[in-house]
Write a protein that holds these residues in place. Sequence first.
Motif, PDB file in Angstrom:
ATOM      1  N   ALA A 193       0.766  -1.264   0.045  1.00  0.00           N
ATOM      2  CA  ALA A 193      -0.047   0.025   0.180  1.00  0.00           C
ATOM      3  C   ALA A 193       0.770   1.248   0.131  1.00  0.00           C
ATOM      4  O   ALA A 193       2.186   1.059   0.188  1.00  0.00           O
ATOM      5  N   GLU A 194       0.247   2.408  -0.197  1.00  0.00           N
ATOM      6  CA  GLU A 194       0.699   3.718  -0.034  1.00  0.00           C
ATOM      7  C   GLU A 194       1.831   3.828   1.285  1.00  0.00           C
ATOM      8  O   GLU A 194       1.578   3.452   2.165  1.00  0.00           O
ATOM      9  N   SER A 195       3.003   4.270   0.776  1.00  0.00           N
ATOM     10  CA  SER A 195       4.121   4.457   1.831  1.00  0.00           C
ATOM     11  C   SER A 195       4.676   3.055   2.460  1.00  0.00           C
ATOM     12  O   SER A 195       5.461   3.277   3.580  1.00  0.00           O
ATOM     13  N   GLY A 196       4.189   1.994   1.728  1.00  0.00           N
ATOM     14  CA  GLY A 196       4.754   0.986   2.192  1.00  0.00           C
ATOM     15  C   GLY A 196       6.440   1.022   1.874  1.00  0.00           C
ATOM     16  O   GLY A 196       7.011   1.776   1.202  1.00  0.00           O
ATOM     17  N   PRO A 197       7.138  -0.213   2.314  1.00  0.00           N
ATOM     18  CA  PRO A 197       8.512  -0.172   2.277  1.00  0.00           C
ATOM     19  C   PRO A 197       9.011  -0.445   0.646  1.00  0.00           C
ATOM     20  O   PRO A 197       8.100  -1.132   0.086  1.00  0.00           O
ATOM     21  N   LEU A 198      10.278  -0.047   0.300  1.00  0.00           N
ATOM     22  CA  LEU A 198      10.902  -0.345  -0.927  1.00  0.00           C
ATOM     23  C   LEU A 198      11.217  -1.681  -1.009  1.00  0.00           C
ATOM     24  O   LEU A 198      11.531  -2.129  -1.994  1.00  0.00           O
ATOM     25  N   HIS A 199      11.366  -2.253  -0.126  1.00  0.00           N
ATOM     26  CA  HIS A 199      11.863  -3.713  -0.144  1.00  0.00           C
ATOM     27  C   HIS A 199      11.381  -4.681   1.186  1.00  0.00           C
ATOM     28  O   HIS A 199      11.297  -3.906   2.235  1.00  0.00           O
ATOM     29  N   TRP A 200      10.879  -5.830   0.887  1.00  0.00           N
ATOM     30  CA  TRP A 200      10.533  -6.715   2.146  1.00  0.00           C
ATOM     31  C   TRP A 200      10.916  -8.270   1.610  1.00  0.00           C
ATOM     32  O   TRP A 200      10.949  -8.534   0.290  1.00  0.00           O
ATOM     33  N   ASP A 201      11.048  -8.975   2.681  1.00  0.00           N
ATOM     34  CA  ASP A 201      11.221 -10.367   2.312  1.00  0.00           C
ATOM     35  C   ASP A 201      10.620 -11.008   3.622  1.00  0.00           C
ATOM     36  O   ASP A 201      10.425 -10.672   4.808  1.00  0.00           O
ATOM     37  N   ARG A 202      10.664 -12.370   3.694  1.00  0.00           N
ATOM     38  CA  ARG A 202      10.211 -13.347   4.595  1.00  0.00           C
ATOM     39  C   ARG A 202      10.753 -14.457   4.825  1.00  0.00           C
ATOM     40  O   ARG A 202      11.517 -14.920   3.892  1.00  0.00           O
ATOM     41  N   ALA A 203      10.932 -14.748   5.992  1.00  0.00           N
ATOM     42  CA  ALA A 203      11.862 -15.978   6.559  1.00  0.00           C
ATOM     43  C   ALA A 203      11.073 -16.623   7.623  1.00  0.00           C
ATOM     44  O   ALA A 203      10.082 -16.210   8.472  1.00  0.00           O
ATOM     45  N   ARG A 204      11.660 -17.913   8.068  1.00  0.00           N
ATOM     46  CA  ARG A 204      11.083 -18.751   9.010  1.00  0.00           C
ATOM     47  C   ARG A 204      12.234 -19.374   9.906  1.00  0.00           C
ATOM     48  O   ARG A 204      13.415 -19.438   9.408  1.00  0.00           O
TER      49      ARG A 204
ATOM     50  N   ARG B 299      18.129 -15.598  15.668  1.00  0.00           N
ATOM     51  CA  ARG B 299      17.407 -16.433  14.962  1.00  0.00           C
ATOM     52  C   ARG B 299      17.990 -16.728  13.716  1.00  0.00           C
ATOM     53  O   ARG B 299      18.480 -15.932  13.189  1.00  0.00           O
ATOM     54  N   TYR B 300      18.123 -17.963  13.596  1.00  0.00           N
ATOM     55  CA  TYR B 300      18.717 -18.578  12.341  1.00  0.00           C
ATOM     56  C   TYR B 300      17.750 -18.939  11.466  1.00  0.00           C
ATOM     57  O   TYR B 300      16.893 -19.884  11.253  1.00  0.00           O
ATOM     58  N   MET B 301      17.417 -18.047  10.278  1.00  0.00           N
ATOM     59  CA  MET B 301      16.496 -17.682   9.455  1.00  0.00           C
ATOM     60  C   MET B 301      16.346 -18.585   8.316  1.00  0.00           C
ATOM     61  O   MET B 301      17.294 -18.327   7.430  1.00  0.00           O
ATOM     62  N   GLN B 302      15.417 -19.212   7.647  1.00  0.00           N
ATOM     63  CA  GLN B 302      15.414 -19.754   6.254  1.00  0.00           C
ATOM     64  C   GLN B 302      14.555 -18.744   5.651  1.00  0.00           C
ATOM     65  O   GLN B 302      13.361 -18.593   5.802  1.00  0.00           O
ATOM     66  N   VAL B 303      15.141 -18.071   4.351  1.00  0.00           N
ATOM     67  CA  VAL B 303      14.223 -17.208   3.579  1.00  0.00           C
ATOM     68  C   VAL B 303      13.244 -18.084   2.943  1.00  0.00           C
ATOM     69  O   VAL B 303      13.541 -19.165   2.358  1.00  0.00           O
ATOM     70  N   LEU B 304      11.956 -17.477   2.634  1.00  0.00           N
ATOM     71  CA  LEU B 304      11.037 -17.901   2.115  1.00  0.00           C
ATOM     72  C   LEU B 304      10.626 -17.309   0.789  1.00  0.00           C
ATOM     73  O   LEU B 304      11.113 -16.323   0.620  1.00  0.00           O
ATOM     74  N   GLN B 305      10.348 -18.242  -0.160  1.00  0.00           N
ATOM     75  CA  GLN B 305      10.112 -17.694  -1.379  1.00  0.00           C
ATOM     76  C   GLN B 305       8.473 -17.287  -1.469  1.00  0.00           C
ATOM     77  O   GLN B 305       7.863 -17.390  -0.543  1.00  0.00           O
ATOM     78  N   ALA B 306       8.250 -16.801  -2.544  1.00  0.00           N
ATOM     79  CA  ALA B 306       6.707 -16.165  -2.636  1.00  0.00           C
ATOM     80  C   ALA B 306       5.633 -17.060  -2.394  1.00  0.00           C
ATOM     81  O   ALA B 306       4.481 -16.816  -1.608  1.00  0.00           O
ATOM     82  N   ASP B 307       5.837 -18.322  -2.673  1.00  0.00           N
ATOM     83  CA  ASP B 307       4.909 -19.446  -2.527  1.00  0.00           C
ATOM     84  C   ASP B 307       4.867 -20.093  -1.252  1.00  0.00           C
ATOM     85  O   ASP B 307       4.235 -21.042  -0.994  1.00  0.00           O
ATOM     86  N   GLY B 308       5.688 -19.389  -0.203  1.00  0.00           N
ATOM     87  CA  GLY B 308       6.138 -19.959   1.069  1.00  0.00           C
ATOM     88  C   GLY B 308       6.992 -20.988   1.144  1.00  0.00           C
ATOM     89  O   GLY B 308       7.138 -21.583   2.178  1.00  0.00           O
ATOM     90  N   SER B 309       7.628 -21.599   0.125  1.00  0.00           N
ATOM     91  CA  SER B 309       8.514 -22.517   0.159  1.00  0.00           C
ATOM     92  C   SER B 309       9.912 -21.981   0.704  1.00  0.00           C
ATOM     93  O   SER B 309      10.138 -20.855   0.534  1.00  0.00           O
TER      94      SER B 309
END
Lengths: 346, 346
Positions: free
Chosen positions: A71-82, A253-263
């Motif tokens: 949305a408006e004013s959202g981040p320039l970049h983001w990622d997700r990890a587990r 936290r030792y994180m595994q980066v997730l892809q867009a599909d959650g894998s």
Amino acid sequence: MESAIPQHLETQRTRHKRVPDDYQPPYPSFVARYRPGVSRVVMAYFGVQYRGTAPAAATEAFLEIAERFSAESGPLHWDRARYVDQAGYETIVSVAYWDDIVRFDAWLEPARAAWTGRQREGVGTFIEVLRPIVARHETLFSSPDRPEGVAAIAGGMSGEVQEHAYWGGMRDRIPLSQTDAMTPGGAPELVRDGARLRVRAHDNLCLIRSGQDWSDTEASERKLYLDDVEPVLREGMDFLRDEGLAIGCYANRYMQVLQADGSVSEKSYGQSWWKSLAALERWAESHPTHVRIFGAAMKYLSTLGPSAKLRLYHEVTVAAADEQFFEYLNCHPKTGMLTAVEAVSA
Amino acid sequence: MESAIPQHLETQRTRHKRVPDDYQPPYPSFVARYRPGVSRVVMAYFGVQYRGTAPAAATEAFLEIAERFSAESGPLHWDRARYVDQAGYETIVSVAYWDDIVRFDAWLEPARAAWTGRQREGVGTFIEVLRPIVARHETLFSSPDRPEGVAAIAGGMSGEVQEHAYWGGMRDRIPLSQTDAMTPGGAPELVRDGARLRVRAHDNLCLIRSGQDWSDTEASERKLYLDDVEPVLREGMDFLRDEGLAIGCYANRYMQVLQADGSVSEKSYGQSWWKSLAALERWAESHPTHVRIFGAAMKYLSTLGPSAKLRLYHEVTVAAADEQFFEYLNCHPKTGMLTAVEAVSA
């Protein structure tokens, strides 16, 4: 060869670099270069915590925050990890980056109300934010062509920088180190706000995100990483998670980066909160697991040079007290920076 | 906990220590404490070089120098050690220590005339001397009850000191580091004086003698040292001897300490000449063999603590240009500091 400290942040030193001016690193490394107009960056960690399989509320939360990011004013970049934390909780963290705090502040208010301002069935949520001036922050990349984390919002990358491949390089890359020891001040405090728990940490709290990307490696290099490097890295990450507090690591936290599909992707990172940059330095230099990792990386990158396909990077911030925000809702008492305060009853 | 820097040499700092004031080392270490009246120490290396079995002239030389050491104004302490250099020459070095340069100068004149001032059949001889002010010098011991090298002439040992067990501790223990980067200046020059070759090195030349004593170890600890530590140490010493020049190590000798009867003891030391303290720091921190040694020692001493029977020590000097003397007679052109000057024809 250029300095990791951008020219416009060079100041009259009262503190020296750890290496002489003619120091030559044994292999190339690079740093993110922000546009000169960028005075602060924001790194915001939005976590969801639950036991076992994801409750519906967790899935909803991921979708919701992704929508807000767009949305408006959202981040320039983001990622997700587990990752699974030391108490056995599945933890999914969406990390978002801004280079404009006015936009971030406007964005955060409703997002925060939705994220830690209302109960979600069966899940805990948290927000951990730093918004440092760029002089309190540094990055390092083994190759200049694939930015990760905060570097993804920078305008570009430097050429080869001088201040790396020696103990103390991390400090020397932070512009504030030219004049400031960045000594921690005070102890973390808990602030209760109904069900929400906030942590007010202290001056010069330190955050590191340190990542590896083995997606391009092939055959022998991949085997080397997976068989020889990753297990040692994991051992170090486990040590910090389980026994870090005694040496100044509040949480790891030792994180595994997730892809867009959650894998799960072929990228990972360690993310940890430290009492001070000095505590992080001491661990990095003396803990057998990290010393082995550093030694292996030095040898690896000196030998393979540009032909190495393994990519390594990190970002480190030493934040002033007013550049921090930690808020937890329905999280267990050893979640993130809650670990840093004594006797929290959830 | 005390500082490695003696109180009377504490000055207003213009350069910071590498660790915060509340740093706590993970295991104890100690430094030599000179009597406050001692302003300089002298470390003098008298070498004999030959191929194969010792010629009569070599044996004569050992006896002669020992006799001189016992004479008026002789050293307060000396020891003798051997090694085979990279060119295959047997090298016997008698190292002597003084804490009074007036006495040393008086003693040296006739000794030098006899040692490098006259030909000896089938042997080369050399003298390598530093006479630093104490502010340009530091020591470190893993236990306080058996001084070695220059520490044998000190009045005693400190209590536990703070500045050790981290990269940069060596520099932080040298009092001059409070105000001086100890940057090297100039290039080594050869001075011919008939058959005698002298080397005029440069400001801030660095000497380290770094020793180990396994004579008290038993069973498993002895096995650990001999099987796991010594081979790695030897590998590092060989690297410095054979390939050190490219990284600023002019010469390295991995010495076996000799007993009074000439037999080999259970003590050894590495002795090397460096372009700068910074070059020594970089090697120590990044060369795989030394990183392994340091890591092993950290773990070993943290775990065994005072029950460890292996003894480790070192002495490091960063000498001003006028605190050095190097003289070689009939030595091959890659002997000691001769290595540092280009194209010597013997």
